[in-house]
Design a protein around this motif. Structure first.
Motif, PDB file in Angstrom:
ATOM      1  N   ILE A  92     -53.132  18.561  16.010  1.00 24.57           N
ATOM      2  CA  ILE A  92     -52.066  19.169  16.813  1.00 24.57           C
ATOM      3  C   ILE A  92     -52.263  18.790  18.277  1.00 24.57           C
ATOM      4  N   LYS A  93     -53.517  18.775  18.710  1.00 25.08           N
ATOM      5  CA  LYS A  93     -53.779  18.367  20.090  1.00 25.08           C
ATOM      6  C   LYS A  93     -53.397  16.905  20.304  1.00 25.08           C
TER       7      LYS A  93
ATOM      8  N   ARG B 249     -56.666  33.201  27.272  1.00 27.66           N
ATOM      9  CA  ARG B 249     -56.800  33.658  25.892  1.00 27.66           C
ATOM     10  C   ARG B 249     -56.036  32.775  24.898  1.00 27.66           C
ATOM     11  N   VAL B 250     -54.980  32.108  25.346  1.00 27.90           N
ATOM     12  CA  VAL B 250     -54.326  31.169  24.418  1.00 27.90           C
ATOM     13  C   VAL B 250     -54.817  29.738  24.623  1.00 27.90           C
ATOM     14  N   GLU B 251     -55.384  29.449  25.790  1.00 26.62           N
ATOM     15  CA  GLU B 251     -55.913  28.098  25.992  1.00 26.62           C
ATOM     16  C   GLU B 251     -57.191  27.897  25.186  1.00 26.62           C
ATOM     17  N   SER B 255     -58.617  24.862  22.940  1.00 29.82           N
ATOM     18  CA  SER B 255     -59.476  24.142  23.891  1.00 29.82           C
ATOM     19  C   SER B 255     -58.674  23.169  24.749  1.00 29.82           C
ATOM     20  N   ILE B 256     -57.647  23.711  25.384  1.00 27.15           N
ATOM     21  CA  ILE B 256     -56.869  22.934  26.344  1.00 27.15           C
ATOM     22  C   ILE B 256     -57.007  23.583  27.711  1.00 27.15           C
ATOM     23  N   LEU B 262     -54.973  25.339  35.427  1.00 32.26           N
ATOM     24  CA  LEU B 262     -56.336  25.211  35.950  1.00 32.26           C
ATOM     25  C   LEU B 262     -56.341  25.387  37.468  1.00 32.26           C
ATOM     26  N   LEU B 263     -55.448  24.677  38.136  1.00 36.14           N
ATOM     27  CA  LEU B 263     -55.380  24.755  39.598  1.00 36.14           C
ATOM     28  C   LEU B 263     -55.058  26.175  40.048  1.00 36.14           C
TER      29      LEU B 263
END
Lengths: 504, 504
Positions: A92-93, B249-251, B255-256, B262-263
């Motif tokens: 998916i990624k 919590r959804v990232e 693992s994105i 992020l910034l």
């Protein structure tokens, strides 16, 4: 770690375990992480939910699905340990990065969707990135094939199998109730699986259920189709293309319908029932799912191309979707209107013309007739459509002699009348659906809306515009409130706008 | 519909209600739909979960958060009715279409995230579409400002407030324990909020917690910083930029780490504590979060630009992240290494040089010194870093006289030795973290890994490569198993590969 199992009877479509906060921390897992639960030789991978009180330390709560899979009873000792993410999360990624997926990779994702191995976050990531990154036709074909292969399938030993599908969005679209018997009366096989309403006032399955049992197994669908030529069953009672239902579960809250999934969803269902000739009904118009005709055309071409790749003969019809089909919206009202139209051998032209037009396309595709529409009309006017419909109703456990007048509709009613004189300028699909749903449709079969005046019809002050039907007084009250704030039917004088100064 | 309330003590970050299957159908709501719950004058919008057994017909289960918000006790009568989606769901769909969001629209989304008004599906759709469609700098600025404004903030009345942030990904990065006291010893204010480990072996907050209390309120952070110059607190105990935690919590399950988030995440935290000068540590190297130096550089520029827009003076340092910083990984091991380094006024050069380098940048930014690194080194070697660190520990309720040798580490250990002679070619960040986490870190404070040999160091057969520490025997066993399948430390002879035939 070893835990004692307790059943936690949550209705959840996924394997889930509920752990006490401290145990989860001890295991090093967080909400949404995966654990493997081992019980003897059985094992499942489940996602973690965390609680402070429901499940005590040393216990693990198992949802129905997980405890059934493990064949477990309360108090059994199970081993629980962290489990890595399924491989499809990596795939998916890959799609989020915009890369093309291979056939095997798509198959893997669809299998994990089917097996409830993906979380909502992961599944949403798949759907959104397929929507934004797109899929090429190879990927769409593989997605469709994977959906077919991961579900039940029907193979007919004899006969020409056809099917139709409406992509939805227009209320009152009860055409399958006319098309299926018309087509079956001509000797074709049409094993129609239909859906229930998600956001609409009545799905074809909800409407048919007023008259017959629609919860049929794949074997029953096959048997009835072979015996009487057609069936109208609820697809959700089968295990046909099960991945599709799960994808829809995340599309629904976002009210999105990404094209790759839409194409695969429809064609997987048609492919699974063994259809060789398929017509796709694409309603286009204001307030329909598709508002612009160019979008409808491009979708039509996509369906045809996908069909070609799958070995299915596909035609697509762009139909008028700017207002309801027929006048009745809601399960019982629609069943009654369909029956009455067949009994009278005439009815609202939007319903009759559309149904016969689509049946006619199937006749031309299969070589039954060169002028398919005329052939369909002959069958319809001869009464064979009604006769066949009753056979189908009977085969599905309904009352063969049912008449339109026997169909019970809600006894709480309210009629909205026109305050002005003029002509109907628009019948707002979305408002009509909202009123019907607030009145109780599709749960309350008798609830819905009857539209007295459609576009272009002339209206005098006090003329009824629509009648709301409900089974419960409080739902009727709510629906009236909605009807009074929405503008479901707009009436205007023939002079629509006036510019410049009046008078001196 | 009127229901009797029952508390269902699920630890859920959202307002949720649990309805019996039949009641949900009666209300016309599906899993994940929203309802409004009204109790007297109080009301919440909650998402629906459906159960067959936990909650009986006529009752509505309320999670902790929802029942607290309503101020309700068991048996109270509440009115429950379907509620439309929040406006931000439409705005998220706008982002999926690739349109730019306005400041007000972003603010609305962030407010709904903060108030737990979005489902996982909706929040995931926001994060993924921000990642794929991107955000321009206006949007990133607005996202950051909204995150700051929807949370608690600290304003200092006097002094020069500075801060540092590591974007993470390199194990053993305990530099804040050295930087904060060094900077504070020079008279600057550094109210450092740190995170706990999510996927790492120890976050700075986990490490500091070995020596002092890190669960500080915003008022305590301010008071301690004003009194002793610095603090190392867990950001999660405050309500600083709360939207950020929910986005993470959804990232995490995917693992994105989309760049806009992020910034905004980093700069919102820095902006919220009133920092005026900020250094961003961007570790780059194999197995770090960022592997390519060009990516690190472009990220550095983005941080600087975002800082400029927010009125913050930002510098970014690209640091070596190809292997752990120092030799200790895991909360207690890291705390011990940091303390020992301060006590000895020398230590692993990767730790000392990096810490002093970053402290030095802050000295140059604030005009404290023209050669910041030399200034930092002077403070460190004079013992003032240790002295200030002890003041900070004491201010946070720890033992002022704590020594490195007092720090308890896991008493179950296993040392992996080299089978070959040669030199260390690589120390694999990800494997080291996996071993440390399997051994119990960060939950078991004493668990972790000590790396005896780092890149380039010469190794003889039988030399220790790394030691695993654990508090529990079974976790040690699992960690040994992981260590034996991963290749955490690769040793090669100087001849790496040989081509062609040997011998005759």
């Amino acid at each position: 770690m070893i835990f004692k199992a307790v059943r936690v009877p949550f209705k959840s479509g996924r394997f889930a375990v509920i752990l006490n906060e401290e145990d989860a921390s001890e295991l090093g897992v967080r909400e949404g992480d995966r654990v493997r639960v081992r019980y003897g030789k059985a094992g499942v991978v489940a996602t973690v939910q965390i609680t402070r009180e429901i499940v005590e330390k040393g216990f693990v709560g198992l949802t129905d699905l997980a405890s059934m899979e493990l064949g477990i009873s309360d108090g059994a000792e199970v081993d629980v340990f962290p489990s890595p993410k399924p491989k499809s999360v990596e795939l998916i990624k890959k799609k989020t990065r915009g890369e093309k997926l291979s056939q095997d990779e798509i198959r893997r994702i669809v299998e994990d969707i089917t097996n409830n191995a993906l979380s909502e976050v992961e599944l949403t990531a798949f759907v959104i990135s397929s929507m934004l990154r797109g899929m090429d036709f190879d990927e769409i074909e593989w997605l469709t094939r994977s959906m077919i292969e991961t579900g039940e399938r029907i193979e007919f030993d004899r006969g020409t199998v056809v099917d139709k599908h409406s992509i939805g969005g227009v209320p009152g679209n009860k055409i399958s109730l006319l098309i299926v018997p018309t087509v079956a009366a001509a000797g074709l096989l049409i094993p129609k699986t239909a859906s229930r309403a998600i956001t609409s006032a009545s799905g074809t399955a909800d409407t048919m259920e007023v008259l017959a049992n629609v919860n049929l197994s794949v074997d029953e669908i096959k048997e009835i189709t072979e015996r009487v030529g057609g069936v109208i069953a609820w697809g959700g009672a089968t295990n046909i293309a099960p991945a599709d239902d799960k994808i829809i579960r995340v599309e629904h809250p976002l009210s999105i319908d990404p094209r790759p999934q839409l194409l695969a969803s429809v064609m997987a269902k048609k492919g699974s029932v063994g259809a060789k000739h398929v017509v796709i009904d694409i309603p286009v118009g204001e307030g329909a799912k598709i508002e612009k005709v160019e979008v409808g055309r491009s979708l039509a071409n996509d369906f045809i191309e996908l069909g070609r790749r799958l070995g299915l003969n596909v035609m697509a019809a762009i139909t008028y979707g700017g207002q309801p089909v027929g006048r009745a919206i809601g399960p019982a009202l629609e069943a009654r209107e369909a029956l009455k139209t067949m009994e009278d051998r005439r009815g609202p032209s939007s319903l009759v013309e559309k149904s016969l037009g689509i049946a006619g396309i199937l006749f031309e595709m299969t070589g039954i007739a060169t002028n398919g529409y005329q052939h369909a009309r002959k069958i319809f006017e001869s009464g064979k459509t009604l006769e066949k419909f009753r056979e189908i109703v009977a085969a599905q456990g309904g009352d063969e002699s049912v008449k339109a007048e026997d169909v019970a509709v809600g006894d709480k009613t309210y009629t909205l009348t026109s305050q002005v004189e003029g002509a109907v300028v628009s019948v707002n699909n979305k408002s009509i659906v909202k009123i019907a749903r607030t009145a109780g449709a599709p749960k309350d079969k008798g609830a819905g809306v009857y539209v007295h005046k459609k576009r272009g019809e002339v209206v005098k002050v006090g003329d009824p515009l629509l009648t709301i039907y409900a089974e419960k007084e409080w739902k009727l009250d709510n629906a009236i409130e909605v009807a009074n704030t929405e503008r479901p039917i707009v009436v205007s004088g023939m002079v629509l706008e006036v510019y410049g100064r009046r008078g001196v």
